[in-house]
Design a protein around this motif. Structure first.
Motif, PDB file in Angstrom:
ATOM      1  N   ARG A  53       1.062  -3.308   4.806  1.00 37.98           N
ATOM      2  CA  ARG A  53       2.470  -3.485   4.455  1.00 37.98           C
ATOM      3  C   ARG A  53       2.805  -4.939   4.153  1.00 37.98           C
ATOM      4  O   ARG A  53       3.491  -5.249   3.176  1.00 37.98           O
ATOM      5  CB  ARG A  53       3.360  -2.964   5.587  1.00 37.98           C
ATOM      6  CG  ARG A  53       3.431  -1.449   5.683  1.00 37.98           C
ATOM      7  CD  ARG A  53       4.572  -0.993   6.589  1.00 37.98           C
ATOM      8  NE  ARG A  53       4.338  -1.364   7.975  1.00 37.98           N
ATOM      9  CZ  ARG A  53       3.740  -0.576   8.861  1.00 37.98           C
ATOM     10  NH1 ARG A  53       3.308   0.613   8.505  1.00 37.98           N
ATOM     11  NH2 ARG A  53       3.569  -0.967  10.109  1.00 37.98           N
ATOM     12  N   LYS A  54       2.310  -5.847   5.002  1.00 39.92           N
ATOM     13  CA  LYS A  54       2.714  -7.250   4.872  1.00 39.92           C
ATOM     14  C   LYS A  54       1.961  -7.981   3.767  1.00 39.92           C
ATOM     15  O   LYS A  54       2.538  -8.797   3.042  1.00 39.92           O
ATOM     16  CB  LYS A  54       2.510  -7.975   6.202  1.00 39.92           C
ATOM     17  CG  LYS A  54       3.525  -7.594   7.273  1.00 39.92           C
ATOM     18  CD  LYS A  54       3.477  -8.558   8.442  1.00 39.92           C
ATOM     19  CE  LYS A  54       4.636  -8.296   9.387  1.00 39.92           C
ATOM     20  NZ  LYS A  54       4.681  -9.289  10.488  1.00 39.92           N
ATOM     21  N   PHE A  97      -0.160  -6.548   1.283  1.00 38.56           N
ATOM     22  CA  PHE A  97      -0.366  -5.872   0.006  1.00 38.56           C
ATOM     23  C   PHE A  97       0.811  -5.013  -0.433  1.00 38.56           C
ATOM     24  O   PHE A  97       0.758  -4.351  -1.465  1.00 38.56           O
ATOM     25  CB  PHE A  97      -1.636  -5.001   0.072  1.00 38.56           C
ATOM     26  CG  PHE A  97      -2.858  -5.762   0.478  1.00 38.56           C
ATOM     27  CD1 PHE A  97      -3.495  -6.611  -0.411  1.00 38.56           C
ATOM     28  CD2 PHE A  97      -3.370  -5.650   1.768  1.00 38.56           C
ATOM     29  CE1 PHE A  97      -4.633  -7.319  -0.035  1.00 38.56           C
ATOM     30  CE2 PHE A  97      -4.493  -6.350   2.158  1.00 38.56           C
ATOM     31  CZ  PHE A  97      -5.126  -7.198   1.260  1.00 38.56           C
ATOM     32  N   SER A  98       1.896  -5.030   0.358  1.00 30.80           N
ATOM     33  CA  SER A  98       3.101  -4.240   0.058  1.00 30.80           C
ATOM     34  C   SER A  98       2.771  -2.765  -0.140  1.00 30.80           C
ATOM     35  O   SER A  98       3.354  -2.090  -0.995  1.00 30.80           O
ATOM     36  CB  SER A  98       3.814  -4.799  -1.179  1.00 30.80           C
ATOM     37  OG  SER A  98       4.222  -6.130  -0.961  1.00 30.80           O
ATOM     38  N   ILE A  99       1.814  -2.284   0.626  1.00 29.32           N
ATOM     39  CA  ILE A  99       1.419  -0.874   0.580  1.00 29.32           C
ATOM     40  C   ILE A  99       1.921  -0.193   1.847  1.00 29.32           C
ATOM     41  O   ILE A  99       1.646  -0.652   2.955  1.00 29.32           O
ATOM     42  CB  ILE A  99      -0.116  -0.722   0.486  1.00 29.32           C
ATOM     43  CG1 ILE A  99      -0.631  -1.341  -0.815  1.00 29.32           C
ATOM     44  CG2 ILE A  99      -0.505   0.750   0.580  1.00 29.32           C
ATOM     45  CD1 ILE A  99      -2.146  -1.388  -0.893  1.00 29.32           C
ATOM     46  N   ASN A 100       2.674   0.869   1.671  1.00 29.41           N
ATOM     47  CA  ASN A 100       3.183   1.606   2.828  1.00 29.41           C
ATOM     48  C   ASN A 100       2.384   2.897   2.987  1.00 29.41           C
ATOM     49  O   ASN A 100       2.513   3.815   2.177  1.00 29.41           O
ATOM     50  CB  ASN A 100       4.667   1.935   2.635  1.00 29.41           C
ATOM     51  CG  ASN A 100       5.288   2.504   3.897  1.00 29.41           C
ATOM     52  OD1 ASN A 100       4.788   2.285   4.997  1.00 29.41           O
ATOM     53  ND2 ASN A 100       6.365   3.238   3.742  1.00 29.41           N
ATOM     54  N   TRP A 139       6.616   7.173  10.407  1.00 29.36           N
ATOM     55  CA  TRP A 139       7.033   5.853  10.853  1.00 29.36           C
ATOM     56  C   TRP A 139       7.056   5.854  12.382  1.00 29.36           C
ATOM     57  O   TRP A 139       8.095   5.825  13.016  1.00 29.36           O
ATOM     58  CB  TRP A 139       8.397   5.516  10.266  1.00 29.36           C
ATOM     59  CG  TRP A 139       8.726   4.050  10.358  1.00 29.36           C
ATOM     60  CD1 TRP A 139       9.609   3.478  11.221  1.00 29.36           C
ATOM     61  CD2 TRP A 139       8.193   2.986   9.578  1.00 29.36           C
ATOM     62  NE1 TRP A 139       9.646   2.115  11.027  1.00 29.36           N
ATOM     63  CE2 TRP A 139       8.786   1.782  10.024  1.00 29.36           C
ATOM     64  CE3 TRP A 139       7.251   2.919   8.542  1.00 29.36           C
ATOM     65  CZ2 TRP A 139       8.482   0.537   9.477  1.00 29.36           C
ATOM     66  CZ3 TRP A 139       6.952   1.675   7.997  1.00 29.36           C
ATOM     67  CH2 TRP A 139       7.560   0.522   8.457  1.00 29.36           C
TER      68      TRP A 139
END
Length: 236
Positions: A25-26, A28-31, A36
């Motif tokens: 997430r931080k 590579f901006s991949i969720n 959650w």
């Protein structure tokens, strides 16, 4: 394998997965398409689904959980999810590939929310809380992870099979706790956070220990506590 060694390896596995997900997430901006929730919470729900093998499942609060958890069900099992936000329901609905997963959007009766916790009161979400009753079904698994959670817990009493189970996410929030005592059997997993996280599992007629290795998961959560504090300081 010795129980202590098993817990040790499980803790290492969970920590590695948590660090991986945060890095994705931080950096590579991949969720990741996963609920959650903390990995330790997800693994409890997976164990419950695998051992309980429910056929009729209800979820209040649509999310990636709606895509993720049904993978652990048999093909003929039904997963029904209720959501109050039309845009979010539509987005997740487009991602569903499993035929027996159904999403219903039930708009709120009132917005903004009128309760002090910004969770949505029963008056705000009366139709959302009551909608599952209109389906005429009895469920053997219910996941509550949306709005008006305390009211959904109370509604679930009349929707649940006698040996069915209810799972409440974010059970650390104390304002949900007054609904717990309506269930004969219950187990709580709390990790000290006050406004998020934690699981509560309840049933009207089934001892939770019969379908979950409670002591193992308690030991895992206890062992994880010190590592989680360090990861929090490091920004994870």
């Amino acid at each position: 394998m010795d129980q202590q060694l098993l817990v040790f390896f499980k803790v290492l596995t969970i920590l590695a997965k948590e660090v991986r997900d945060v890095a994705l997430r931080k950096l590579f901006s991949i969720n990741p398409i996963k609920p959650w929730m903390k990995i330790k919470e997800i693994e409890i729900i997976i164990e419950l689904l695998k051992r309980k093998k429910p056929k009729y499942c209800l979820e209040w609060g649509v999310g990636y959980s709606t895509l993720y958890f049904p993978k652990y069900l048999s093909d003929d099992a039904i997963w029904i999810a209720i959501e109050h936000d039309e845009g979010w329901a539509a987005k997740v609905r487009r991602m569903v590939r499993r035929p027996n997963t159904k999403i219903y959007c039930i708009p709120p009766n009132n917005y903004p929310w009128t309760d002090e916790h910004n969770d949505g009161s029963y008056t705000d979400l009366r139709d959302y809380v009551n909608f599952p009753k209109t389906l005429g079904m009895i469920f053997d698994f219910i996941l509550i992870d949306g709005r008006a959670r305390k009211d959904c817990l109370l509604s679930a009493l009349n929707l649940l099979d006698n040996e069915g189970i209810v799972v409440l996410h974010d059970a650390n929030r104390k304002y949900y706790h007054s609904a717990f005592n309506f269930y004969k059997y219950q187990v709580s997993f709390n990790d000290g956070r006050e406004d998020a996280g934690g699981l509560w599992i309840g049933s009207k007629g089934l001892n939770i220990n019969a379908i979950l290795d409670v002591e193992k998961h308690k030991a895992i959560w206890k062992s994880l506590a010190i590592f989680e504090k360090v990861l929090t300081v490091m920004g994870f």
